[in-house]
Scaffold this motif. Structure first.
Motif, PDB file in Angstrom:
ATOM      1  N   ARG A 195     -13.731 -64.932   0.965  1.00 31.73           N
ATOM      2  CA  ARG A 195     -15.526 -64.809   1.159  1.00 31.73           C
ATOM      3  C   ARG A 195     -14.853 -63.442   0.951  1.00 31.73           C
ATOM      4  O   ARG A 195     -14.198 -62.788   2.073  1.00 31.73           O
ATOM      5  CB  ARG A 195     -16.191 -65.271   2.281  1.00 31.73           C
ATOM      6  CG  ARG A 195     -17.230 -64.445   2.441  1.00 31.73           C
ATOM      7  CD  ARG A 195     -18.418 -65.009   3.060  1.00 31.73           C
ATOM      8  NE  ARG A 195     -19.562 -65.402   2.409  1.00 31.73           N
ATOM      9  CZ  ARG A 195     -20.338 -65.404   1.792  1.00 31.73           C
ATOM     10  NH1 ARG A 195     -19.893 -66.834   1.255  1.00 31.73           N
ATOM     11  NH2 ARG A 195     -21.764 -65.379   1.935  1.00 31.73           N
ATOM     12  N   ILE A 196     -15.494 -62.616   0.085  1.00 35.46           N
ATOM     13  CA  ILE A 196     -15.259 -61.182   0.136  1.00 35.46           C
ATOM     14  C   ILE A 196     -15.985 -59.829  -0.268  1.00 35.46           C
ATOM     15  O   ILE A 196     -16.865 -60.516  -1.355  1.00 35.46           O
ATOM     16  CB  ILE A 196     -13.747 -60.384  -0.637  1.00 35.46           C
ATOM     17  CG1 ILE A 196     -12.515 -61.616  -0.581  1.00 35.46           C
ATOM     18  CG2 ILE A 196     -13.395 -59.621  -1.582  1.00 35.46           C
ATOM     19  CD1 ILE A 196     -11.514 -61.567  -1.815  1.00 35.46           C
ATOM     20  N   GLU A 197     -16.363 -59.594   0.776  1.00 36.17           N
ATOM     21  CA  GLU A 197     -18.100 -59.121   0.091  1.00 36.17           C
ATOM     22  C   GLU A 197     -17.841 -57.605   0.708  1.00 36.17           C
ATOM     23  O   GLU A 197     -17.737 -57.141   1.771  1.00 36.17           O
ATOM     24  CB  GLU A 197     -18.949 -59.795   0.880  1.00 36.17           C
ATOM     25  CG  GLU A 197     -18.751 -60.229   2.314  1.00 36.17           C
ATOM     26  CD  GLU A 197     -19.931 -61.610   2.435  1.00 36.17           C
ATOM     27  OE1 GLU A 197     -20.714 -61.818   1.819  1.00 36.17           O
ATOM     28  OE2 GLU A 197     -19.545 -61.590   3.665  1.00 36.17           O
TER      29      GLU A 197
ATOM     30  N   GLY B  24     -12.706 -55.454  -4.652  1.00 40.25           N
ATOM     31  CA  GLY B  24     -12.670 -56.937  -3.885  1.00 40.25           C
ATOM     32  C   GLY B  24     -11.211 -57.483  -3.594  1.00 40.25           C
ATOM     33  O   GLY B  24     -10.632 -57.674  -2.933  1.00 40.25           O
ATOM     34  N   ILE B  25     -10.595 -57.908  -5.040  1.00 43.58           N
ATOM     35  CA  ILE B  25      -9.098 -57.878  -5.498  1.00 43.58           C
ATOM     36  C   ILE B  25      -8.593 -57.314  -6.716  1.00 43.58           C
ATOM     37  O   ILE B  25      -9.426 -57.388  -8.053  1.00 43.58           O
ATOM     38  CB  ILE B  25      -8.795 -59.963  -5.338  1.00 43.58           C
ATOM     39  CG1 ILE B  25      -9.736 -60.332  -4.387  1.00 43.58           C
ATOM     40  CG2 ILE B  25      -7.675 -60.286  -5.746  1.00 43.58           C
ATOM     41  CD1 ILE B  25      -9.718 -61.941  -4.766  1.00 43.58           C
TER      42      ILE B  25
ATOM     43  N   PRO C 210     -11.313 -45.901  -9.693  1.00 48.76           N
ATOM     44  CA  PRO C 210     -11.072 -46.142 -10.990  1.00 48.76           C
ATOM     45  C   PRO C 210     -10.687 -47.779 -10.665  1.00 48.76           C
ATOM     46  O   PRO C 210     -10.965 -48.651 -11.138  1.00 48.76           O
ATOM     47  CB  PRO C 210      -9.425 -46.243 -11.424  1.00 48.76           C
ATOM     48  CG  PRO C 210      -9.627 -44.213 -10.543  1.00 48.76           C
ATOM     49  CD  PRO C 210     -10.257 -44.653  -9.441  1.00 48.76           C
ATOM     50  N   LEU C 211     -10.187 -48.154  -9.695  1.00 51.13           N
ATOM     51  CA  LEU C 211     -10.361 -49.403  -8.964  1.00 51.13           C
ATOM     52  C   LEU C 211     -11.126 -50.808  -8.417  1.00 51.13           C
ATOM     53  O   LEU C 211     -11.213 -51.543  -8.337  1.00 51.13           O
ATOM     54  CB  LEU C 211      -9.323 -49.463  -8.420  1.00 51.13           C
ATOM     55  CG  LEU C 211      -7.915 -49.015  -8.268  1.00 51.13           C
ATOM     56  CD1 LEU C 211      -7.662 -47.542  -8.452  1.00 51.13           C
ATOM     57  CD2 LEU C 211      -6.290 -50.139  -8.027  1.00 51.13           C
ATOM     58  N   SER C 212     -12.312 -50.111  -8.509  1.00 51.39           N
ATOM     59  CA  SER C 212     -13.916 -51.191  -8.021  1.00 51.39           C
ATOM     60  C   SER C 212     -14.403 -51.697  -8.681  1.00 51.39           C
ATOM     61  O   SER C 212     -13.650 -51.884  -9.647  1.00 51.39           O
ATOM     62  CB  SER C 212     -14.725 -49.608  -8.195  1.00 51.39           C
ATOM     63  OG  SER C 212     -14.598 -49.228  -7.287  1.00 51.39           O
ATOM     64  N   GLY C 213     -14.267 -53.163  -8.821  1.00 52.36           N
ATOM     65  CA  GLY C 213     -14.971 -54.143  -9.132  1.00 52.36           C
ATOM     66  C   GLY C 213     -14.492 -55.038  -7.619  1.00 52.36           C
ATOM     67  O   GLY C 213     -14.249 -55.119  -7.231  1.00 52.36           O
ATOM     68  N   GLY C 214     -15.327 -56.342  -8.755  1.00 46.61           N
ATOM     69  CA  GLY C 214     -14.842 -57.688  -8.122  1.00 46.61           C
ATOM     70  C   GLY C 214     -13.240 -58.210  -7.357  1.00 46.61           C
ATOM     71  O   GLY C 214     -13.036 -58.361  -6.651  1.00 46.61           O
ATOM     72  N   ILE C 215     -13.083 -58.747  -8.784  1.00 48.08           N
ATOM     73  CA  ILE C 215     -11.477 -58.839  -9.384  1.00 48.08           C
ATOM     74  C   ILE C 215     -10.927 -57.593 -10.434  1.00 48.08           C
ATOM     75  O   ILE C 215     -12.175 -58.018 -11.721  1.00 48.08           O
ATOM     76  CB  ILE C 215     -11.267 -60.958  -9.983  1.00 48.08           C
ATOM     77  CG1 ILE C 215     -11.862 -61.328  -8.468  1.00 48.08           C
ATOM     78  CG2 ILE C 215      -9.721 -60.897 -10.449  1.00 48.08           C
ATOM     79  CD1 ILE C 215     -12.155 -62.691  -9.656  1.00 48.08           C
TER      80      ILE C 215
ATOM     81  N   CYS D 294     -12.571 -50.345   2.415  1.00 45.02           N
ATOM     82  CA  CYS D 294     -12.047 -49.899   0.864  1.00 45.02           C
ATOM     83  C   CYS D 294     -11.647 -51.111  -0.287  1.00 45.02           C
ATOM     84  O   CYS D 294     -12.580 -50.537  -0.741  1.00 45.02           O
ATOM     85  CB  CYS D 294     -11.150 -48.708   1.180  1.00 45.02           C
ATOM     86  SG  CYS D 294     -11.557 -47.183   2.552  1.00 45.02           S
ATOM     87  N   ALA D 295     -10.641 -51.576  -0.049  1.00 43.80           N
ATOM     88  CA  ALA D 295     -10.551 -53.113  -0.308  1.00 43.80           C
ATOM     89  C   ALA D 295     -10.303 -54.006   0.171  1.00 43.80           C
ATOM     90  O   ALA D 295      -9.229 -54.060   0.995  1.00 43.80           O
ATOM     91  CB  ALA D 295      -9.052 -52.171  -1.630  1.00 43.80           C
ATOM     92  N   GLY D 296     -10.488 -54.965  -0.768  1.00 41.12           N
ATOM     93  CA  GLY D 296     -10.012 -57.072  -0.086  1.00 41.12           C
ATOM     94  C   GLY D 296      -8.553 -56.916   0.312  1.00 41.12           C
ATOM     95  O   GLY D 296      -7.373 -56.966   1.222  1.00 41.12           O
ATOM     96  N   VAL D 297      -8.066 -56.782  -0.631  1.00 42.32           N
ATOM     97  CA  VAL D 297      -6.716 -57.134  -0.622  1.00 42.32           C
ATOM     98  C   VAL D 297      -6.078 -56.735  -2.426  1.00 42.32           C
ATOM     99  O   VAL D 297      -6.821 -56.806  -3.408  1.00 42.32           O
ATOM    100  CB  VAL D 297      -6.851 -59.256  -1.809  1.00 42.32           C
ATOM    101  CG1 VAL D 297      -5.543 -59.840  -2.037  1.00 42.32           C
ATOM    102  CG2 VAL D 297      -7.219 -59.986  -1.046  1.00 42.32           C
ATOM    103  N   PHE D 298      -5.085 -56.868  -2.027  1.00 40.09           N
ATOM    104  CA  PHE D 298      -3.912 -55.976  -3.152  1.00 40.09           C
ATOM    105  C   PHE D 298      -2.905 -56.860  -3.446  1.00 40.09           C
ATOM    106  O   PHE D 298      -1.986 -56.967  -2.409  1.00 40.09           O
ATOM    107  CB  PHE D 298      -3.060 -54.913  -2.722  1.00 40.09           C
ATOM    108  CG  PHE D 298      -4.509 -53.763  -3.239  1.00 40.09           C
ATOM    109  CD1 PHE D 298      -4.045 -52.674  -3.976  1.00 40.09           C
ATOM    110  CD2 PHE D 298      -5.723 -53.492  -3.177  1.00 40.09           C
ATOM    111  CE1 PHE D 298      -4.265 -51.342  -4.826  1.00 40.09           C
ATOM    112  CE2 PHE D 298      -6.037 -51.828  -3.933  1.00 40.09           C
ATOM    113  CZ  PHE D 298      -5.756 -51.093  -4.878  1.00 40.09           C
ATOM    114  N   VAL D 299      -2.400 -57.330  -4.779  1.00 46.53           N
ATOM    115  CA  VAL D 299      -1.265 -57.866  -5.013  1.00 46.53           C
ATOM    116  C   VAL D 299      -0.758 -56.862  -5.496  1.00 46.53           C
ATOM    117  O   VAL D 299      -0.942 -56.844  -7.243  1.00 46.53           O
ATOM    118  CB  VAL D 299      -1.405 -58.800  -5.203  1.00 46.53           C
ATOM    119  CG1 VAL D 299      -0.018 -59.699  -6.094  1.00 46.53           C
ATOM    120  CG2 VAL D 299      -1.970 -60.434  -4.666  1.00 46.53           C
TER     121      VAL D 299
END
Length: 377
Positions: A274-276, A295-296, A319-324, A251-256
């Protein structure tokens, strides 16, 4: 269980060398070989620091508590599989539930069946559990599969210098591989797939509201994170690198993630990943909005570097969708002085997002086509 002593040649060389000059002593390390149907825990309890417990090919229905510093627990590849005992596989699978593994109270308590059973009772597969007074440092978990545990495949706390490599964590209820209160970790060449929350979860602590802790250079690299809620979560930590990982189908790649406590989360480097197509849809939880197509995501973090990543086709309606995505913390903490540079972004919706009001964040040298607000590309 068979024991193979491997220090014979070293001891012989030391004896021969007595006439030529004193040779340094060499510790005798033992390999404890375990076959399906035999007890892994019994071998682990018999091991000394520096020993290896080697699991041969096959399926083991067992949870294991590791309390010996410097121990290596290793299989022979994906075909070495740990699954829960039938009676232990009915625990809660709620993603918001933290592992309830009881810490050991010292080397004496750690060698009992009670300590081993705490791992199974917590719904975990392999537990490396120390305390502030009795860390379990320098442990290696390698070349095996942990699958179907109610909470976590591999869970560690107070375990500095932990290495987890070539581990496959599949369909565990909460986390595939998780650590807290640990530093100087190495997580390399693992696969975490279809776990209930994060494939790889690294945190300061899940039991208290504390500021971020320094991992002293923990490294997460060459891992494959597929089909989880979140591929990798870095929660309230500092000084950590994520590099050369492949994240897809989450659902999401990386969460900081940071918060209002001090010190803030930060000094995290996310590079050359590579995050796709992290477009799986996950519902809202008590702590986090619905997720899809992220993505991130950075939230409540400072002084971090996001660079040279390839981020493609992450599309969703969250609301958190997007590449970065630089996202304002849910508790109002800003992200400051983060640098997003030289990333390749294509087909995300949108490629770059900044909804944070923090200071000193920069977007430079990125190859992208869409941003919110406009002008970040």
């Amino acid at each position: 269980m068979k024991k193979c002593h491997i220090a014979y040649l070293a001891c012989t060389a030391a004896l021969i060398g007595t006439g030529l000059g004193a040779a340094p002593p060499v510790a005798a390390h033992t390999v404890h070989v375990v076959h399906p149907g035999e007890s892994i825990q019994k071998a682990v309890d018999a091991a000394q620091p520096g020993d290896t417990v080697l699991l041969t090919y096959g399926t083991y229905h067992e949870s294991v508590d590791v309390s010996t510093p410097g121990l290596t627990l290793r299989g022979v590849g994906r075909g070495t599989v740990l699954e829960p005992e039938a009676a232990a596989s009915t625990g809660s699978t709620a993603p918001s539930t933290a592992p309830s593994t009881a810490p050991s109270t010292g080397s004496g308590a750690a060698k009992t069946g009670k300590a081993a059973n705490s791992c199974a009772a917590g719904g975990n597969g392999i537990c490396v559990v120390g305390t502030k007074d009795h860390n379990v440092d320098g442990v290696t978990i390698a070349s095996l599969t942990v699958s179907g545990f109610a909470k976590t495949g591999v869970y560690a706390t107070e375990a500095d210098g932990l290495t987890v490599r070539h581990v496959t964590a599949v369909k565990n209820g909460v986390w595939g591989i998780a650590t807290e209160q640990s530093a100087q970790g190495v997580f390399r060449d693992n696969t975490a797939r279809d776990n209930g929350d994060a494939g790889l979860f690294l945190a300061n602590t899940i039991k208290e509201e504390l500021g971020a802790t320094d991992t002293e250079g923990t490294v997460v690299e060459h891992n494959r994170l597929v089909g989880n809620r979140i591929g990798v979560t870095v929660r309230r930590l500092r000084n950590l690198t994520l590099a050369d990982n492949h994240l897809t189908g989450n659902c999401a790649g990386v969460f900081v993630v940071g918060d209002e406590n001090k010190p803030k989360a930060g000094f995290v480097t996310v590079r050359e990943n590579r995050i796709e197509r992290n477009n799986k849809s996950c519902p809202k939880t008590a702590r986090l909005d619905a997720l899809q197509g992220s993505g991130i995501v950075l939230t409540g973090a400072e002084d971090s570097l996001i660079t040279r990543n390839v981020i493609k086709d992450n599309v969703g309606k969250s609301p958190l969708s997007g590449g970065i995505v630089l996202f304002k913390s849910f508790v109002g903490t800003t992200s400051d002085r983060n640098r997003i540079s030289n990333n390749l972004l294509r087909g995300n919706s949108p490629d770059l997002v900044n909804t944070d009001t923090g200071k000193g964040n920069t977007f430079e040298g990125n190859s992208c086509r869409s941003s919110q607000p406009a002008g970040l590309c």
